[in-house]
Scaffold this motif. Structure first.
Motif, PDB file in Angstrom:
ATOM      1  N   ILE A  26       0.229  -6.182  -6.212  1.00  0.00           N
ATOM      2  CA  ILE A  26       1.270  -6.980  -5.975  1.00  0.00           C
ATOM      3  C   ILE A  26       1.678  -8.124  -6.781  1.00  0.00           C
ATOM      4  N   PRO A  27       3.007  -8.119  -7.345  1.00  0.00           N
ATOM      5  CA  PRO A  27       3.277  -9.282  -8.383  1.00  0.00           C
ATOM      6  C   PRO A  27       2.866 -10.580  -8.109  1.00  0.00           C
ATOM      7  N   TRP A  28       2.793 -11.419  -8.664  1.00  0.00           N
ATOM      8  CA  TRP A  28       2.275 -12.924  -8.396  1.00  0.00           C
ATOM      9  C   TRP A  28       3.650 -13.684  -7.883  1.00  0.00           C
ATOM     10  N   THR A  29       4.703 -13.132  -8.266  1.00  0.00           N
ATOM     11  CA  THR A  29       5.692 -13.776  -7.512  1.00  0.00           C
ATOM     12  C   THR A  29       6.067 -13.619  -5.966  1.00  0.00           C
ATOM     13  N   ALA A  30       5.126 -12.678  -5.716  1.00  0.00           N
ATOM     14  CA  ALA A  30       5.559 -12.297  -4.175  1.00  0.00           C
ATOM     15  C   ALA A  30       4.241 -12.501  -3.480  1.00  0.00           C
ATOM     16  N   GLU A  55      -9.419 -21.537  -6.421  1.00  0.00           N
ATOM     17  CA  GLU A  55      -9.315 -22.259  -7.849  1.00  0.00           C
ATOM     18  C   GLU A  55      -8.140 -22.246  -8.452  1.00  0.00           C
ATOM     19  N   THR A  56      -7.483 -21.102  -8.465  1.00  0.00           N
ATOM     20  CA  THR A  56      -6.006 -20.797  -9.415  1.00  0.00           C
ATOM     21  C   THR A  56      -4.853 -21.130  -8.406  1.00  0.00           C
ATOM     22  N   GLY A  57      -5.001 -20.675  -7.070  1.00  0.00           N
ATOM     23  CA  GLY A  57      -3.964 -20.854  -6.063  1.00  0.00           C
ATOM     24  C   GLY A  57      -2.969 -19.736  -6.262  1.00  0.00           C
ATOM     25  N   PHE A  58      -3.335 -18.777  -6.956  1.00  0.00           N
ATOM     26  CA  PHE A  58      -2.733 -17.484  -6.853  1.00  0.00           C
ATOM     27  C   PHE A  58      -3.460 -16.334  -6.108  1.00  0.00           C
ATOM     28  N   HIS A  59      -2.738 -15.423  -5.582  1.00  0.00           N
ATOM     29  CA  HIS A  59      -3.272 -14.345  -4.909  1.00  0.00           C
ATOM     30  C   HIS A  59      -3.764 -13.306  -5.909  1.00  0.00           C
ATOM     31  N   ARG A  60      -4.656 -12.725  -5.213  1.00  0.00           N
ATOM     32  CA  ARG A  60      -5.440 -11.508  -5.981  1.00  0.00           C
ATOM     33  C   ARG A  60      -4.739 -10.311  -6.233  1.00  0.00           C
ATOM     34  N   GLY A  61      -3.546 -10.135  -5.884  1.00  0.00           N
ATOM     35  CA  GLY A  61      -2.898  -8.975  -6.271  1.00  0.00           C
ATOM     36  C   GLY A  61      -3.105  -7.883  -5.416  1.00  0.00           C
ATOM     37  N   ASP A  85       9.934  -7.416  -6.433  1.00  0.00           N
ATOM     38  CA  ASP A  85      10.208  -8.127  -7.811  1.00  0.00           C
ATOM     39  C   ASP A  85      10.095  -7.173  -8.829  1.00  0.00           C
ATOM     40  N   GLY A  86      10.593  -5.944  -8.879  1.00  0.00           N
ATOM     41  CA  GLY A  86      10.509  -5.171 -10.174  1.00  0.00           C
ATOM     42  C   GLY A  86       9.222  -4.299 -10.528  1.00  0.00           C
ATOM     43  N   VAL A  87       8.314  -4.609  -9.646  1.00  0.00           N
ATOM     44  CA  VAL A  87       6.946  -4.183  -9.783  1.00  0.00           C
ATOM     45  C   VAL A  87       6.722  -3.224  -8.645  1.00  0.00           C
ATOM     46  N   LYS A  88       6.010  -1.765  -9.110  1.00  0.00           N
ATOM     47  CA  LYS A  88       5.681  -1.023  -8.250  1.00  0.00           C
ATOM     48  C   LYS A  88       4.559  -1.223  -7.720  1.00  0.00           C
ATOM     49  N   LEU A  89       4.346  -1.203  -6.307  1.00  0.00           N
ATOM     50  CA  LEU A  89       3.218  -1.143  -5.508  1.00  0.00           C
ATOM     51  C   LEU A  89       2.379  -0.053  -5.484  1.00  0.00           C
ATOM     52  N   HIS A  90       1.102  -0.110  -5.446  1.00  0.00           N
ATOM     53  CA  HIS A  90       0.095   1.101  -4.926  1.00  0.00           C
ATOM     54  C   HIS A  90      -0.171   0.974  -3.471  1.00  0.00           C
ATOM     55  N   VAL A  91       0.377   1.696  -2.684  1.00  0.00           N
ATOM     56  CA  VAL A  91       0.053   2.084  -1.213  1.00  0.00           C
ATOM     57  C   VAL A  91      -0.831   2.887  -0.851  1.00  0.00           C
ATOM     58  N   GLN A  92      -1.700   2.731   0.067  1.00  0.00           N
ATOM     59  CA  GLN A  92      -2.483   3.838   0.423  1.00  0.00           C
ATOM     60  C   GLN A  92      -2.909   3.409   1.866  1.00  0.00           C
ATOM     61  N   ALA A  93      -3.525   4.469   2.671  1.00  0.00           N
ATOM     62  CA  ALA A  93      -3.817   4.093   4.196  1.00  0.00           C
ATOM     63  C   ALA A  93      -5.318   3.539   3.785  1.00  0.00           C
ATOM     64  N   GLN A  94      -5.540   2.642   4.660  1.00  0.00           N
ATOM     65  CA  GLN A  94      -6.955   1.824   4.497  1.00  0.00           C
ATOM     66  C   GLN A  94      -8.006   2.733   5.112  1.00  0.00           C
ATOM     67  N   ARG A  95      -8.998   3.132   4.348  1.00  0.00           N
ATOM     68  CA  ARG A  95     -10.037   4.068   4.678  1.00  0.00           C
ATOM     69  C   ARG A  95     -11.026   3.242   5.641  1.00  0.00           C
ATOM     70  N   PRO A  96     -11.528   3.885   6.700  1.00  0.00           N
ATOM     71  CA  PRO A  96     -12.408   3.274   7.692  1.00  0.00           C
ATOM     72  C   PRO A  96     -13.768   3.157   7.033  1.00  0.00           C
ATOM     73  N   LYS A  97     -14.721   2.054   7.218  1.00  0.00           N
ATOM     74  CA  LYS A  97     -15.813   2.101   6.497  1.00  0.00           C
ATOM     75  C   LYS A  97     -16.824   2.840   7.180  1.00  0.00           C
ATOM     76  N   ILE A  98     -17.624   3.672   6.752  1.00  0.00           N
ATOM     77  CA  ILE A  98     -18.650   4.527   7.248  1.00  0.00           C
ATOM     78  C   ILE A  98     -19.819   3.928   7.196  1.00  0.00           C
ATOM     79  N   LEU A  99     -20.557   3.528   8.264  1.00  0.00           N
ATOM     80  CA  LEU A  99     -21.654   3.032   8.416  1.00  0.00           C
ATOM     81  C   LEU A  99     -22.918   3.981   8.005  1.00  0.00           C
ATOM     82  N   GLN A 100     -23.915   3.587   7.327  1.00  0.00           N
ATOM     83  CA  GLN A 100     -25.059   4.570   6.903  1.00  0.00           C
ATOM     84  C   GLN A 100     -26.348   4.180   7.406  1.00  0.00           C
ATOM     85  N   GLY A 101     -27.183   5.037   7.821  1.00  0.00           N
ATOM     86  CA  GLY A 101     -28.694   4.568   8.139  1.00  0.00           C
ATOM     87  C   GLY A 101     -28.490   3.486   9.053  1.00  0.00           C
TER      88      GLY A 101
END
Length: 111
Positions: A26-30, A55-61, A85-101
């Motif tokens: 995600i671009p810092w401008t969005a 600390e920075t006030g910016f998002h983590r992208g 804003d001219g930046v190609k985002l990488h979008v994927q389905a959120q994978r569910p967390k699999i609990l182990q043990g």
């Protein structure tokens, strides 16, 4: 991680099994409003979470978009490219967390 980011991540984690997209580069401008506006073309956006660094006030992208239905999520994933804003985002389905043990959801560290 900032407290607001932790709350947002925990809220989305509680909605496991719901249609959520994980977005990187995600671009810092969005911000959350631009993401919500962009992804609204694919369906109703229930929640949009973009963690910010205190600390920075910016998002983590990166961020999460929760849709109302799996069909809406699939509509977004079928799009060839998402550009904000001219930046190609990488979008994927959120994978569910699999609990182990004997691991419980309280022991999960990240999405």
């Amino acid at each position: 991680m900032a407290a607001s980011a932790v709350r947002g991540a925990m809220a989305l984690r509680a909605n496991a099994g719901r249609p959520v997209a994980f977005v990187r580069k995600i671009p810092w401008t969005a911000g959350p409003s631009e993401l919500r506006e962009h992804f609204a073309q694919f369906g109703h956006v229930r929640k949009c979470t973009v963690p910010f660094d205190k600390e920075t006030g910016f998002h983590r992208g990166m961020g999460w978009i929760q849709f109302s239905s799996s069909e809406e999520l699939q509509n977004a994933l079928q799009q060839d490219s998402h550009i904000i804003d001219g930046v190609k985002l990488h979008v994927q389905a959120q994978r569910p967390k699999i609990l182990q043990g004997d691991q419980t959801s309280d022991e999960e560290k990240d999405f």
